[in-house]
Design a protein around this motif. Sequence first.
Motif, PDB file in Angstrom:
ATOM      1  N   GLN A 121     -52.837  22.745  19.268  1.00 13.31           N
ATOM      2  CA  GLN A 121     -52.789  21.546  18.432  1.00 13.31           C
ATOM      3  C   GLN A 121     -53.657  20.447  19.038  1.00 13.31           C
ATOM      4  O   GLN A 121     -53.600  20.196  20.238  1.00 13.31           O
ATOM      5  CB  GLN A 121     -51.362  21.021  18.293  1.00 13.31           C
ATOM      6  N   GLY A 150     -49.509  22.350  11.684  1.00 16.23           N
ATOM      7  CA  GLY A 150     -49.256  22.209  13.113  1.00 16.23           C
ATOM      8  C   GLY A 150     -50.489  22.284  13.979  1.00 16.23           C
ATOM      9  O   GLY A 150     -50.393  22.310  15.205  1.00 16.23           O
ATOM     10  N   LYS A 151     -51.677  22.280  13.354  1.00 15.53           N
ATOM     11  CA  LYS A 151     -52.917  22.362  14.126  1.00 15.53           C
ATOM     12  C   LYS A 151     -53.414  20.997  14.587  1.00 15.53           C
ATOM     13  O   LYS A 151     -54.254  20.893  15.480  1.00 15.53           O
ATOM     14  CB  LYS A 151     -53.995  23.064  13.298  1.00 15.53           C
TER      15      LYS A 151
END
Length: 332
Positions: A121, A150-151
Motif C-alpha cells: 500500500q 487497499g492499494k
Amino acid sequence: MRQRHLGQAGGEVSAIGLGCMGMSEFYGASDEGESLRTLARAVELGVSLFDTADTYGFGHNENLLGRFLAEGGAARRAGMRISTKFGIVREAGRYERRIDNSPEYVRAACEASLRRLGLEQIDLYFCHRRNPEVPLEDVIGAMAELVAAGKVGQIGLSEVSAETLRRAHAVHPVAAVQSEYSLWSREPEESVLAACAEIGASFIAYSPLGRAFLTGSLKLDELAGNDFRRANPRFAEGAAAVNRQLVDGLTSFAGRHRASNAQIALAWLLAKHPHVIPIPGTRRPGRLAENLAAADLVLSSAELAELDTLFHPERVAGARYAEAGMAGIENA
C-alpha cells in the motif's frame, strides 16, 4: 521531531519531511550509497514522511526507496510514510513531458510504483499534474478505487487550483495538496492554502529552499552540465542577480538569529500555516540536522511580516519553471 497531521485520517508525520527527487535526477550526479546513508540518517533524526514520484529518474527514485525499505524490514516500514505520484510521462534525455491522467494509466502506474517500492500500500498517492482533457471525476474515481482496493491509503493532488481541489474533494476526500511554496514562490497563498484548511487537507511544500538558491551557498557557475537549474528562469544571469539581493537580506536576518538561511526559510513556512509540511531535499546526511532544527525555531509575527516584505512576489525575478515545466500546473 515535532509532528503535524497528514490529512484527516493519515495520523501524524514529522513536521519536516524529506524530498527524495534529487537522489535520482535533475541536480547532477548522485551517489546511491550516500543517498541510502541520508535516508538512514533521516529516519534516525525522526523524519517520517518521504516523498518520491514515478518520474524521478524514470523509476530509479522509487527503486531506491524500495531498497531502503526492504533493507530495514517491517520495523523501518512502520515508521515511514511514503508519498509518490503519477501523471508525468517523459522520455529519457528530455525535459519535456506529457500528462496522462486516464483511469487506465492511474491503475497501471500505481501497480508499477507498488512493485518498485516493494509495498502492498502507498500511504499517500498524488496526481502529479492535471490533464484538463480528462474529467476530474474520472481521475479521482480511479484513485478512489485504489483506496477501496487497499492499494492506496490516502489521495492527493499536486499543483492544482482551489477550484479543482474542492471539486475533487466532493468526489473523494483529498488528504493533501503538494505544490511549490517558499519565500520566493508564494502562489499558494492566493487561495489554495485556505482551501486546504477548509477541507482539512495538509499542504506539502516542495522546493521550500528555492532549489538551494535561498540557502545563499549555491554557486551557479559550479552547477553540473545536466543540472536543470541551468535552464530555470530564476537562475538566469539577470534574474539571479536580482534574487541574490533578496537572499543577502535573508542572510542578514538569519545572522541576527544565529541560524542558517535554510533554517529561517523552513521556520517561516512552519509558522505561516499549521497544516504546511515542507519537504526539503538533500543528498547528504550532514544537511539533515541543520534543516530539521528549523522545527524548533520560533518567529514572531513581526519577523514573519519582515520576511514577507523582503520576498514580496513583485521583488522576485523570473518564472519558477521554464515553459516545458509548467505543463499541467494550474493557476492558484
